[in-house]
Design a protein around this motif. Structure first.
Motif, mmCIF file in Angstrom:
data_model
loop_
_atom_site.group_PDB
_atom_site.id
_atom_site.type_symbol
_atom_site.label_atom_id
_atom_site.label_comp_id
_atom_site.label_asym_id
_atom_site.label_seq_id
_atom_site.Cartn_x
_atom_site.Cartn_y
_atom_site.Cartn_z
ATOM 1 N N MET A 145 -33.155 -50.563 -53.244
ATOM 2 C CA MET A 145 -33.602 -49.307 -52.638
ATOM 3 C C MET A 145 -33.103 -48.114 -53.434
ATOM 4 S SD MET A 145 -33.605 -48.173 -48.672
ATOM 5 C CE MET A 145 -31.883 -48.005 -48.288
ATOM 6 N N ALA A 146 -31.818 -48.197 -53.911
ATOM 7 C CA ALA A 146 -31.269 -47.041 -54.617
ATOM 8 C C ALA A 146 -32.028 -46.839 -55.920
ATOM 9 C CB ALA A 146 -29.794 -47.224 -54.873
ATOM 10 N N GLY A 147 -32.054 -47.857 -56.782
ATOM 11 C CA GLY A 147 -32.766 -47.720 -58.037
ATOM 12 C C GLY A 147 -32.212 -46.595 -58.877
ATOM 13 N N GLU A 148 -33.049 -46.095 -59.779
ATOM 14 C CA GLU A 148 -32.638 -45.030 -60.666
ATOM 15 C C GLU A 148 -33.157 -43.699 -60.127
ATOM 16 O OE1 GLU A 148 -33.167 -45.026 -65.329
ATOM 17 O OE2 GLU A 148 -34.626 -43.739 -64.316
ATOM 18 N N LEU A 149 -32.235 -42.733 -59.986
ATOM 19 C CA LEU A 149 -32.606 -41.420 -59.458
ATOM 20 C C LEU A 149 -32.217 -40.333 -60.427
ATOM 21 C CD1 LEU A 149 -31.599 -40.925 -55.720
ATOM 22 C CD2 LEU A 149 -33.843 -40.592 -56.713
ATOM 23 N N VAL A 150 -33.181 -39.482 -60.782
ATOM 24 C CA VAL A 150 -32.901 -38.351 -61.656
ATOM 25 C C VAL A 150 -33.435 -37.098 -60.973
ATOM 26 C CG1 VAL A 150 -33.354 -37.326 -63.925
ATOM 27 C CG2 VAL A 150 -33.143 -39.818 -63.714
ATOM 28 N N LEU A 151 -32.659 -36.020 -61.022
ATOM 29 C CA LEU A 151 -33.128 -34.742 -60.487
ATOM 30 C C LEU A 151 -33.211 -33.751 -61.638
ATOM 31 C CD1 LEU A 151 -33.837 -33.072 -57.898
ATOM 32 C CD2 LEU A 151 -31.438 -32.376 -57.848
ATOM 33 N N LEU A 152 -34.438 -33.305 -61.953
ATOM 34 C CA LEU A 152 -34.627 -32.246 -62.945
ATOM 35 C C LEU A 152 -34.482 -30.937 -62.187
ATOM 36 C CD1 LEU A 152 -37.737 -33.610 -64.902
ATOM 37 C CD2 LEU A 152 -35.308 -34.105 -65.275
ATOM 38 N N ASP A 153 -33.570 -30.095 -62.642
ATOM 39 C CA ASP A 153 -33.186 -28.964 -61.794
ATOM 40 C C ASP A 153 -32.771 -27.772 -62.648
ATOM 41 O OD1 ASP A 153 -31.001 -28.978 -58.797
ATOM 42 O OD2 ASP A 153 -32.457 -27.512 -59.512
ATOM 43 N N PHE A 154 -32.463 -26.667 -62.025
ATOM 44 C CA PHE A 154 -31.988 -25.463 -62.693
ATOM 45 C C PHE A 154 -30.928 -24.880 -61.775
ATOM 46 C CE2 PHE A 154 -31.765 -21.987 -65.407
ATOM 47 C CZ PHE A 154 -32.209 -20.784 -64.868
ATOM 48 N N TRP A 155 -29.724 -24.654 -62.269
ATOM 49 C CA TRP A 155 -28.564 -24.437 -61.398
ATOM 50 C C TRP A 155 -28.724 -23.355 -60.327
ATOM 51 C CZ3 TRP A 155 -25.928 -19.804 -61.257
ATOM 52 C CH2 TRP A 155 -26.144 -18.914 -62.332
ATOM 53 N N PRO A 156 -29.409 -22.179 -60.574
ATOM 54 C CA PRO A 156 -29.498 -21.191 -59.495
ATOM 55 C C PRO A 156 -30.672 -21.401 -58.542
ATOM 56 C CG PRO A 156 -30.260 -20.220 -61.561
ATOM 57 C CD PRO A 156 -30.029 -21.669 -61.818
ATOM 58 N N SER A 157 -31.462 -22.464 -58.748
ATOM 59 C CA SER A 157 -32.658 -22.617 -57.911
ATOM 60 C C SER A 157 -32.310 -23.047 -56.493
ATOM 61 C CB SER A 157 -33.609 -23.645 -58.526
ATOM 62 O OG SER A 157 -34.541 -24.093 -57.540
ATOM 63 N N PRO A 158 -32.649 -22.232 -55.481
ATOM 64 C CA PRO A 158 -32.372 -22.635 -54.097
ATOM 65 C C PRO A 158 -33.184 -23.877 -53.716
ATOM 66 C CG PRO A 158 -33.429 -20.453 -54.169
ATOM 67 C CD PRO A 158 -33.313 -20.918 -55.569
ATOM 68 N N PHE A 159 -34.306 -24.091 -54.404
ATOM 69 C CA PHE A 159 -35.153 -25.243 -54.097
ATOM 70 C C PHE A 159 -34.473 -26.521 -54.595
ATOM 71 C CE2 PHE A 159 -38.111 -22.373 -52.463
ATOM 72 C CZ PHE A 159 -38.127 -21.267 -53.309
ATOM 73 N N GLY A 160 -33.900 -26.455 -55.802
ATOM 74 C CA GLY A 160 -33.135 -27.580 -56.332
ATOM 75 C C GLY A 160 -31.929 -27.895 -55.452
ATOM 76 N N MET A 161 -31.287 -26.848 -54.944
ATOM 77 C CA MET A 161 -30.098 -27.027 -54.107
ATOM 78 C C MET A 161 -30.417 -27.850 -52.870
ATOM 79 S SD MET A 161 -28.375 -23.255 -54.193
ATOM 80 C CE MET A 161 -28.808 -22.227 -55.614
ATOM 81 N N ARG A 162 -31.635 -27.677 -52.327
ATOM 82 C CA ARG A 162 -32.016 -28.438 -51.127
ATOM 83 C C ARG A 162 -31.893 -29.934 -51.379
ATOM 84 N NH1 ARG A 162 -37.652 -25.173 -49.767
ATOM 85 N NH2 ARG A 162 -36.708 -23.535 -48.490
ATOM 86 N N SER A 163 -32.452 -30.381 -52.517
ATOM 87 C CA SER A 163 -32.418 -31.819 -52.823
ATOM 88 C C SER A 163 -30.990 -32.263 -53.116
ATOM 89 C CB SER A 163 -33.342 -32.124 -53.998
ATOM 90 O OG SER A 163 -34.667 -31.789 -53.624
ATOM 91 N N ARG A 164 -30.210 -31.387 -53.810
ATOM 92 C CA ARG A 164 -28.809 -31.735 -54.080
ATOM 93 C C ARG A 164 -28.061 -31.988 -52.769
ATOM 94 N NH1 ARG A 164 -27.405 -26.480 -57.655
ATOM 95 N NH2 ARG A 164 -29.513 -26.328 -58.463
ATOM 96 N N ILE A 165 -28.267 -31.113 -51.796
ATOM 97 C CA ILE A 165 -27.567 -31.235 -50.502
ATOM 98 C C ILE A 165 -27.998 -32.521 -49.793
ATOM 99 C CG2 ILE A 165 -27.237 -30.234 -48.198
ATOM 100 C CD1 ILE A 165 -27.697 -27.455 -49.506
ATOM 101 N N ALA A 166 -29.309 -32.772 -49.763
ATOM 102 C CA ALA A 166 -29.817 -33.966 -49.063
ATOM 103 C C ALA A 166 -29.234 -35.240 -49.667
ATOM 104 C CB ALA A 166 -31.345 -33.994 -49.112
ATOM 105 N N LEU A 167 -29.214 -35.308 -50.993
ATOM 106 C CA LEU A 167 -28.674 -36.495 -51.668
ATOM 107 C C LEU A 167 -27.170 -36.614 -51.406
ATOM 108 C CD1 LEU A 167 -30.681 -36.115 -54.999
ATOM 109 C CD2 LEU A 167 -30.911 -38.000 -53.391
ATOM 110 N N ALA A 168 -26.450 -35.491 -51.417
ATOM 111 C CA ALA A 168 -25.001 -35.506 -51.182
ATOM 112 C C ALA A 168 -24.698 -35.904 -49.741
ATOM 113 C CB ALA A 168 -24.411 -34.143 -51.502
ATOM 114 N N GLU A 169 -25.471 -35.385 -48.793
ATOM 115 C CA GLU A 169 -25.262 -35.739 -47.375
ATOM 116 C C GLU A 169 -25.338 -37.246 -47.174
ATOM 117 O OE1 GLU A 169 -25.095 -34.195 -43.808
ATOM 118 O OE2 GLU A 169 -23.747 -33.241 -45.248
ATOM 119 N N LYS A 170 -26.265 -37.861 -47.930
ATOM 120 C CA LYS A 170 -26.451 -39.304 -47.761
ATOM 121 C C LYS A 170 -25.611 -40.113 -48.731
ATOM 122 C CE LYS A 170 -30.926 -38.544 -45.759
ATOM 123 N NZ LYS A 170 -31.118 -39.381 -44.561
ATOM 124 N N GLY A 171 -24.802 -39.445 -49.554
ATOM 125 C CA GLY A 171 -23.923 -40.144 -50.494
ATOM 126 C C GLY A 171 -24.688 -40.953 -51.525
#
Lengths: 220, 219
Positions: free
Chosen positions: B1-27
């Motif tokens: 289920m985990a597999g390979e996960l990559v997030l293409l992002d840009f550090w000040p993007s609030p939209f990128g931050m959303r996915s960062r938070i969701a992934l972190a919440e779920k560890g």
């Protein structure tokens, strides 16, 4: 208020309202469509159910309101599961949501850039509209519907907007069939479905409405 | 289920931050890749040919684009850990409504606050505060928009906090003075590691905005 369990605050020409009605028809659900007079005066029920945007459609399930057509269609699909409008796997659902979002962001505005223009329609506006349809054609590929072999979420989100295309073609001086034949075939396929045919008004009627609206806005 | 996960992002993007938070919440472990938006990578252009934008979440080589779609996808695939989206269909629809409201209003109005001056900026500030007050109303007395735990609306909104200092400096106003409940909610969210680690420093974002203003010729 009506005793009906499912109510939609509606406007016949709104493609956003059509989405909700098609979804309800697909699920075989009975509902009451209450026509709103968007020019004469919005009802108290509309203003109190959608205080932020004051727009149609509003869907009321046992009196509980929901707004925004994409959200309403999702809710209908999740509450009445058969037949499913979204694919079962998470990735397929993400793809469907992506195209629904693309359609919502691009199509109606691109139509507006043509039918709202005063005098000659800008070439860029026509070009942009056709490009959007070509991108959708590419997403459709050789499939009958956007998500494979069954009529579903993306088709429901898109087909109502096409009722405005005749007006866009007349004002823009081109045809969708000539520019995007695959897209045109998909349109015809969807319009044959009873759930859609019952809801989508004749394109000539929408064109009359657009002409009247242009006069009202001082464009014609 | 985990597999390979990559997030293409840009550090000040609030939209990128959303996915960062969701992934972190779920560890969920993933590879974070910083994009230079002036020189987008071939991978970004290949994975998001329609919009050519970040964030893009790539799961086992398959792209998921648009932050709200990513958060829903993450919540569905890793549904057993820290659920973000309500299970009740009506509550879910209400949460989606507020996320859609945030998407329609907060970014656009915030952008106007730092990009414009005079009457246009004054109108943007007024409407921005009005929108935050509507969100305060929806929050009510709850700890989070999601109730007792972080939810979909919290994840969608809290990233914009990293831009508040920049908005305040450019617009010469205090968000805390106008919307104290909102800032109290932000502080509760920032106590969570998943949020604190996903948001950049506000001063850094302000410096970035100042640079953007120079580039765009906005004084």
């Amino acid at each position: 208020m009506s005793k009906a369990k499912l109510v939609i605050l509606d406007c016949w020409v709104s493609p956003f309202c059509m989405r909700v009605k098609i979804a309800l028809n697909e699920k075989g659900l009975e509902y009451e469509a209450q026509a709103e007079d968007l020019f004469g005066g919005k009802s108290e029920l509309l203003l109190s159910s959608n205080p932020i945007y004051k727009k149609v459609p509003v869907f009321l399930h046992d009196g509980k309101p929901l707004c925004e057509s994409l959200i309403i269609v999702n809710y209908i699909d999740e509450t009445w599961s058969s037949p499913p409008l979204l694919p079962p796997c998470s990735y397929g659902r993400a793809q469907a949501r992506f195209w629904a979002d693309f359609i919502d962001k691009k199509v109606f505005d691109a139509c507006g850039n043509i039918w709202r223009s005063k005098g000659e329609v800008p070439v860029e506006a026509k070009k942009e509209f056709i490009e959007i349809l070509k991108q959708l054609e590419e997403a459709l590929g050789d499939k009958d519907y956007f998500i494979g072999t069954t009529f579903g979420f993306v088709d429901i989100i898109l087909i109502p907007l096409t009722s405005w295309f005749f007006a866009v073609e007349k004002i823009g001086g081109f045809t969708v069939e000539a520019e995007c034949p695959k897209f045109s075939n998909w349109m015809k396929r969807c319009l044959q479905r009873e759930s859609v045919a019952k809801v989508v008004p004749p394109p000539e009627k929408v064109y009359e409405f657009v002409l009247m609206f242009r006069k009202m806005q001082g464009i014609d | 289920m985990a597999g390979e996960l990559v997030l293409l992002d840009f550090w000040p993007s609030p939209f990128g931050m959303r996915s960062r938070i969701a992934l972190a919440e779920k560890g969920i472990p993933y590879e974070y890749r910083e994009e230079d938006l002036r020189n987008k990578s071939d991978l970004l252009l290949q994975m998001n040919p329609v919009h050519k934008k970040i964030p893009v979440l790539i799961h086992n080589g398959k792209p998921v684009c648009e932050s709200v779609i990513q958060v829903q996808y993450i919540d569905e695939v890793w549904h057993d850990k820290a659920p973000l989206i309500p299970s009740d269909p009506y509550q879910r629809a209400v949460a989606r409504f507020w996320v859609d409201f945030i998407d329609k209003k907060i970014y656009e109005l915030g952008s106007k606050v730092w990009k414009t001056k005079g009457e246009e900026q004054a109108n943007a500030k007024k409407e921005f505060i009005e929108c935050l007050k509507l969100l305060e109303g929806e929050l009510g007395d709850k700890t989070y928009f999601g109730g007792e735990s972080l939810g979909y609306v919290d994840v969608a909104l809290v990233p914009f906090y990293s831009w508040f200092y920049a908005y305040e400096k450019c617009g010469d106003f205090s968000i805390e003075a106008e919307c104290p409940k909102m800032i109290a909610w932000v502080k509760r969210c920032m106590q969570k590691e998943s949020v604190a680690k996903s948001l950049p420093d506000q001063e850094k974002v302000y410096e970035f905005i100042l640079q953007l203003k120079k580039v765009f010729g906005i004084e």
